[in-house]
Enzyme design. Structure first.
Site, PDB file in Angstrom:
ATOM      1  N   LEU A  37       0.861  -1.188   0.000  1.00 18.56           N
ATOM      2  CA  LEU A  37       0.000   0.000   0.000  1.00 18.56           C
ATOM      3  C   LEU A  37       0.894   1.234   0.000  1.00 18.56           C
ATOM      4  CD1 LEU A  37      -2.912  -0.567   2.575  1.00 18.56           C
ATOM      5  CD2 LEU A  37      -3.123  -0.214   0.121  1.00 18.56           C
ATOM      6  N   ASP A  38       0.581   2.222  -0.818  1.00 18.45           N
ATOM      7  CA  ASP A  38       1.339   3.472  -0.817  1.00 18.45           C
ATOM      8  C   ASP A  38       1.263   4.132   0.562  1.00 18.45           C
ATOM      9  OD1 ASP A  38       2.014   3.180  -3.468  1.00 18.45           O
ATOM     10  OD2 ASP A  38       0.353   4.406  -4.207  1.00 18.45           O
TER      11      ASP A  38
END
Length: 292
Positions: A37-38
């Site tokens: 996930l960013d």
């Protein structure tokens, strides 16, 4: 310690940061995650502990669900709200919502994406974001992904010369929602970026059931490890087969098993317990991963 954790990753940390902190909380190094996930994205980050780390690739194969917001009017270096503005196309009149929905529909099914420069995809042994930070742009490999569902979930709102709306996406692994947002903007004739994103589901786990790092630390302090879910949760979409006593013994000794199935891989169970991941070799199956 073995199992799968439904972690709610909060904004401001990378997926690697989350794993690093969990290693300290749980006192074990054998931890991995099932899908990056960013840093700015909140949401479900599947965590594998102990033997479950061998299930990560199957956890990643399951579809993921996101909810977010797209802003039309300008694009950024990172394709999300954290980057610098690189292009502006003011929205000067209301958009036809029917045309917007048609453009969204055209981006469902199998599509081709080019990963953003600010991503962890490697080219010639270096991550793309390393090139980007050095001010270099390189040719990026195309990738095939699948958008199972893409829908607008709010009316279009307007602020100054910008237009915004929320959306929901169900997609395959490897999909960049940032890039999907930019591609939608291009179809509508506007520079665009993803202004917000939350991952609401991954590896069969939902955000409403997820725990934060702080909540997990509190439970560990109370010696409550009920948040560790069984390995069986990590098989994803693999077909389950029940094995006999004799077949389990074959698995234990690494021997091939005769099974009738067209599947390339199977999840072998004995009762309620996952004992092996089987891989097809001609007309037989070989134990690829063993959990006995």
């Amino acid at each position: 310690m073995n199992g799968i954790i439904n972690l709610k990753k909060e904004a401001g940390m990378t997926s690697h940061d989350a794993v690093f902190k969990l290693r300290k909380i749980l006192g074990t190094k054998k931890i991995g995650h099932g899908g990056t996930l960013d840093p700015d994205v909140v949401g479900v980050l599947p965590i594998a502990v102990g033997k479950a780390t061998r299930m990560v690739e199957f956890m990643q194969d399951e579809g993921k669900v996101y909810e977010g917001e797209i802003t039309l009017g300008y694009s950024t270096t990172t394709e999300d709200a954290s980057g610098e503005v690189v292009a502006e196309t003011p929205v000067l009149s209301p958009l036809d919502e029917k045309l917007v929905d048609e453009a969204i529909a055209s981006l469902t099914g199998p599509i081709t994406q080019i990963p953003p420069m600010y991503s962890a995809v490697k080219v010639n042994g270096r991550k793309l974001y390393e090139y980007a930070r050095a001010g270099q742009e390189v040719k990026r490999p195309e990738r095939q992904v699948t958008i199972y569902q893409f829908e607008r979930t709010s009316p279009i709102s307007y602020e100054g010369q910008l237009a915004r709306f929320t959306f929901r996406v169900k997609c395959s692994k490897g999909t960049y929602i940032r890039t999907l947002s930019v591609d939608l903007g291009e179809k509508l004739g506007y520079a665009a970026h993803m202004s917000h994103l939350t991952r609401t589901s991954a590896a069969g786990m939902r955000l409403g059931d997820a725990l934060t790092l702080e909540q997990i630390a509190e439970r560990v302090a109370e010696e409550d490890y009920s948040f560790l879910q069984p390995l069986e949760l990590g098989i994803g979409d693999l077909l389950k087969v029940e094995l006999s006593d004799e077949q389990v013994e074959d698995v234990r000794n690494g021997r091939f098993i005769s099974l009738v199935s067209d599947e390339a891989e199977l999840a072998g169970f004995y009762g309620e317990k996952l004992v092996t991941i089987l891989e097809k070799r001609k007309d037989q199956f070989k134990p690829r991963k063993v959990f006995l």
